[in-house]
Design a protein around this motif. Structure first.
Motif, PDB file in Angstrom:
ATOM      1  N   ARG A 134       0.829  -1.208   0.000  1.00 53.17           N
ATOM      2  CA  ARG A 134       0.000   0.000   0.000  1.00 53.17           C
ATOM      3  C   ARG A 134       0.863   1.258   0.000  1.00 53.17           C
ATOM      4  O   ARG A 134       0.580   2.231  -0.707  1.00 53.17           O
ATOM      5  N   ALA A 135       1.937   1.225   0.811  1.00 52.83           N
ATOM      6  CA  ALA A 135       2.830   2.375   0.855  1.00 52.83           C
ATOM      7  C   ALA A 135       3.519   2.591  -0.495  1.00 52.83           C
ATOM      8  O   ALA A 135       3.685   3.728  -0.950  1.00 52.83           O
ATOM      9  N   MET A 136       3.908   1.493  -1.136  1.00 57.02           N
ATOM     10  CA  MET A 136       4.558   1.591  -2.436  1.00 57.02           C
ATOM     11  C   MET A 136       3.592   2.148  -3.483  1.00 57.02           C
ATOM     12  O   MET A 136       3.972   2.940  -4.338  1.00 57.02           O
ATOM     13  N   ARG A 137       2.334   1.754  -3.395  1.00 61.56           N
ATOM     14  CA  ARG A 137       1.349   2.268  -4.351  1.00 61.56           C
ATOM     15  C   ARG A 137       1.134   3.765  -4.140  1.00 61.56           C
ATOM     16  O   ARG A 137       1.040   4.536  -5.094  1.00 61.56           O
ATOM     17  N   VAL A 139       4.040   1.381  -7.394  1.00 60.09           N
ATOM     18  CA  VAL A 139       3.161   0.310  -7.829  1.00 60.09           C
ATOM     19  C   VAL A 139       1.967   0.948  -8.534  1.00 60.09           C
ATOM     20  O   VAL A 139       1.459   1.987  -8.092  1.00 60.09           O
ATOM     21  N   HIS A 140       1.540   0.332  -9.612  1.00 59.00           N
ATOM     22  CA  HIS A 140       0.412   0.876 -10.376  1.00 59.00           C
ATOM     23  C   HIS A 140      -0.835   0.939  -9.506  1.00 59.00           C
ATOM     24  O   HIS A 140      -1.124   0.027  -8.732  1.00 59.00           O
ATOM     25  N   ARG A 141      -1.593   2.026  -9.645  1.00 54.57           N
ATOM     26  CA  ARG A 141      -2.772   2.233  -8.796  1.00 54.57           C
ATOM     27  C   ARG A 141      -3.893   1.240  -9.076  1.00 54.57           C
ATOM     28  O   ARG A 141      -4.793   1.078  -8.244  1.00 54.57           O
ATOM     29  N   VAL A 153      -3.782  -4.499  -4.191  1.00 53.10           N
ATOM     30  CA  VAL A 153      -2.680  -4.849  -3.292  1.00 53.10           C
ATOM     31  C   VAL A 153      -3.124  -5.830  -2.216  1.00 53.10           C
ATOM     32  O   VAL A 153      -2.319  -6.632  -1.724  1.00 53.10           O
ATOM     33  N   ARG A 154      -4.387  -5.790  -1.824  1.00 53.10           N
ATOM     34  CA  ARG A 154      -4.868  -6.727  -0.811  1.00 53.10           C
ATOM     35  C   ARG A 154      -4.774  -8.160  -1.315  1.00 53.10           C
ATOM     36  O   ARG A 154      -4.316  -9.049  -0.602  1.00 53.10           O
TER      37      ARG A 154
END
Length: 224
Positions: A136-139, A144-146, A150-151
């Protein structure tokens, strides 16, 4: 603690780590440790009151080495900041630290009955393998692509992590791939499932990973 006491403690910790890997917790005695460091058993008990206290100290000491090695691999990785880099760093660190690999894999042959003891260090260690927080932090940082869920990705990666760690505990054979092969496949899977945003800021991603590692180390220290 004086210099001589620090040297004695360091010697005992190093000898115990070697003995755990060689004969395992179930067979280990304080007498074995005393013999390995050429001390009277009573002197070992002056530093550590029991075998379990000694093993706990060894685990915490090894996890500190693991955190340092993980950080060194991240710092040296020219691609640090993408999602796969956290696994490259983890596996690079574990490859050089067999006891750390045994700790994170909860290796039965090394820790035996201690794994099932109430109040053991393993019950108190914080979980650092959860992928959701850093994904989540990377997004949010644009690494990371939106559009990535991520979950769902974190759920899959967390499920795979124990098997990835076991690759360092079992020798490669017809059924078990080498750790290098596992890492290569994992990187390809991550590249497909977690594409970076266009023009991703790897420096921001690297900073996030290093901050998360610092937080994990603080949590380890608090659990001591």
């Amino acid at each position: 603690m004086g210099t001589a006491d620090q040297v004695r403690e360091r010697t005992i910790l190093d000898a115990t780590a070697e003995l755990l890997l060689r004969i395992g917790y179930d067979k280990l005695t304080m007498g074995d440790v005393a013999d390995a460091v050429s001390l009277h058993r009573g002197l070992v008990y002056l530093v550590f009151k029991s075998k379990d206290e000694l093993v706990e100290a060894v685990v915490h000491d090894e996890l500190s080495r693991y955190a340092d090695a993980w950080r060194e691999h991240l710092e040296a990785d020219p691609r640090a900041g993408d999602v796969a880099s956290v696994y490259r760093a983890m596996m690079g660190a574990l490859k050089t630290l067999p006891l750390a690999a045994a700790i994170v894999a909860r290796a039965e042959d090394v820790f035996g009955k201690y794994l099932r003891k109430r109040g053991s260090v393993f019950e108190r260690l914080p979980e650092i393998s959860r992928s959701g927080d850093f994904l989540r932090a990377m997004r949010e940082a644009g690494a990371v692509h939106r559009d990535v869920d991520v979950r769902a990705v974190a759920y899959i990666l967390d499920a795979l992590t124990p098997a990835i760690r076991r690759a360092f505990q079992e020798p490669a054979n017809g059924d078990v791939p080498s750790s290098a092969a596992v890492l290569a496949v994992l990187e390809k899977m991550i590249e497909c499932a977690v594409p970076p945003a266009e023009g991703a800021d790897l420096a921001a991603g690297k900073a996030i990973l290093l901050n998360l590692l610092t937080g994990a180390r603080s949590a380890f220290n608090e659990a001591s």
